[in-house]
Design an enzyme around this catalytic site. Structure first.
Site, short mmCIF file in Angstrom:
data_model
loop_
_atom_site.label_atom_id
_atom_site.label_comp_id
_atom_site.label_asym_id
_atom_site.label_seq_id
_atom_site.Cartn_x
_atom_site.Cartn_y
_atom_site.Cartn_z
N HIS A 206 40.09 -14.07 -7.52
CA HIS A 206 39.44 -12.97 -6.81
C HIS A 206 38.98 -13.47 -5.44
O HIS A 206 38.98 -14.67 -5.16
CB HIS A 206 38.22 -12.47 -7.59
CG HIS A 206 37.13 -13.50 -7.74
ND1 HIS A 206 37.24 -14.58 -8.59
CD2 HIS A 206 35.92 -13.63 -7.13
CE1 HIS A 206 36.15 -15.32 -8.51
NE2 HIS A 206 35.34 -14.78 -7.62
N ASP A 208 35.51 -12.80 -2.79
CA ASP A 208 34.13 -12.30 -2.85
C ASP A 208 33.93 -11.24 -1.78
O ASP A 208 34.36 -11.43 -0.64
CB ASP A 208 33.14 -13.45 -2.65
CG ASP A 208 33.20 -14.46 -3.77
OD1 ASP A 208 33.55 -14.08 -4.91
OD2 ASP A 208 32.89 -15.65 -3.53
N HIS A 263 40.08 -17.39 -5.10
CA HIS A 263 39.70 -18.57 -5.88
C HIS A 263 39.55 -18.20 -7.35
O HIS A 263 39.46 -17.03 -7.71
CB HIS A 263 38.41 -19.18 -5.32
CG HIS A 263 37.25 -18.23 -5.22
ND1 HIS A 263 37.18 -17.22 -4.27
CD2 HIS A 263 36.11 -18.11 -5.95
CE1 HIS A 263 36.05 -16.55 -4.40
NE2 HIS A 263 35.40 -17.07 -5.42
N ARG A 273 31.04 -26.89 -17.34
CA ARG A 273 30.85 -26.73 -15.91
C ARG A 273 29.70 -25.75 -15.69
O ARG A 273 29.68 -24.65 -16.27
CB ARG A 273 32.13 -26.20 -15.25
CG ARG A 273 32.00 -25.89 -13.76
CD ARG A 273 33.31 -25.35 -13.19
NE ARG A 273 33.13 -24.79 -11.87
CZ ARG A 273 33.19 -25.48 -10.73
NH1 ARG A 273 33.45 -26.77 -10.78
NH2 ARG A 273 33.01 -24.89 -9.56
#
Length: 333
Positions: A206, A208, A263, A273
């Site tokens: 996607h 942002d 990304h 993570r």
């Protein structure tokens, strides 16, 4: 940690063959804020990648480690407790589902406003006696990161030779700024240990929608960005630095000179993570259009829109959609 049943895991079968890029890309632009040429390097990185890493940023390490510690405490709670802070509307706790349009990922998250005093009672009640420690850590981190982000945006404006250096930063400093903050936790995925050379998507590809996104994570890998040629590259993790991502709104304000970076995050069976992302957004009523100082006789590639209009439109799309397509005057090259 997210606990998924076997049937839920089967939802991910369509991305089991997602082959990770095992080699980290060595050419990620690095911006040292202590160097005098940083403003020009920021512009170059935005033009070529839409992405760069910032070092010597001035954000106290204590603020970073304190918030990460509080985030881990929250994500370590039983799922039944965390779910009391959800479902996200859009603020709050989410698990697997990303947005309202069917996107899923191997992730749990908290989406919060950048005003810690506005945290919902529902969320704060889950924290119990720890609520003030969380709120204090969140406030310290957001204030420091916003200050650093505004410094970077002013260097960017100087590098673009825009006469008003606060043309971007003033939108984040505005008391009505619609900035948001996200904590993501990508647990290990033990069910995929037997799948050699295979990852699943923690957060799908996607861009942002905001002006700028500022990401910091622990030392777990997983972040990938798409180059202009469409190839995906793995970003080396660095828990002491910040990664900046150009957003859709900045792409419009620069009339396509900067392009928002696609990304995604891949996860695997080895390590959790934890990432924290500050999304710098303008006030809802702010009109988004190419800046006159950058046009130099060019034709605008985009229709003018308010941030509320774009935010509403983006919220009704799937992650991977080209959200700016509805607002293009002509196809941006």
């Amino acid at each position: 940690m997210v606990v998924l049943s076997k049937p839920a895991i089967e939802q991910y079968s369509f991305i089991r063959n997602c082959i990770p890029t095992t080699t980290f890309y060595p050419g990620i632009p690095i911006i040292d804020l202590s160097k005098p040429d940083s403003k020009n390097l920021i512009v170059k990185a935005c033009e070529e990648f839409g992405f760069f890493k910032v070092i010597n940023h001035g954000v106290p390490l204590e603020f970073i480690t304190n918030l990460e510690s509080e985030a881990i405490k929250f994500f370590s709670l039983p799922l039944s407790e965390k779910e009391k802070a959800g479902p996200p509307t859009p603020m709050g706790y989410g698990n697997k589902s990303i947005g309202p349009n069917g996107d899923i990922g191997w992730v749990e998250y908290l989406l919060l406003t950048t005003n810690p005093d506005s945290c919902s009672h529902k969320f704060l009640s889950v924290l119990g006696e720890n609520r003030e420690m969380f709120r204090s850590a969140l406030n310290d981190y957001i204030l420091a990161v916003r200050k650093m982000t505004c410094e970077v945006l002013e260097l960017m404006a100087d590098g673009l030779k825009i006469p008003t250096s606060n043309v971007f930063s003033k939108l984040l400093k505005d008391e009505k700024s619609d900035s948001v903050f996200r904590l993501n936790h990508y647990p290990p995925c033990p069910d995929f240990q037997a799948l050699e050379d295979s990852n699943i998507v923690g957060f799908g590809e996607h861009t942002d929608p905001q002006i700028i996104s500022v990401l910091r994570s622990n030392n777990a890998s997983g972040l990938q960005i798409s180059l202009r040629n469409g190839n995906w590259i793995s970003v080396p993790p660095d828990q002491d630095s910040f990664f900046f991502l150009v957003g859709d709104s900045l792409q419009v304000m620069t009339n396509g000179r900067f392009q928002s970076v696609r990304h995604r995050v891949l996860t695997n069976s080895l390590k959790s993570r934890v990432s924290m992302i500050y999304f710098g957004g303008p006030p809802l009523s702010e009109k988004i259009a190419p800046l006159p100082a950058l046009m130099k006789g060019e034709t605008s590639l985009y229709k003018e829109f308010t941030w509320l209009e774009y935010k509403t439109s983006a919220y009704n799309t799937k992650l991977a959609d080209n959200r700016l397509g509805h607002f293009e005057r002509i196809v941006a090259s």
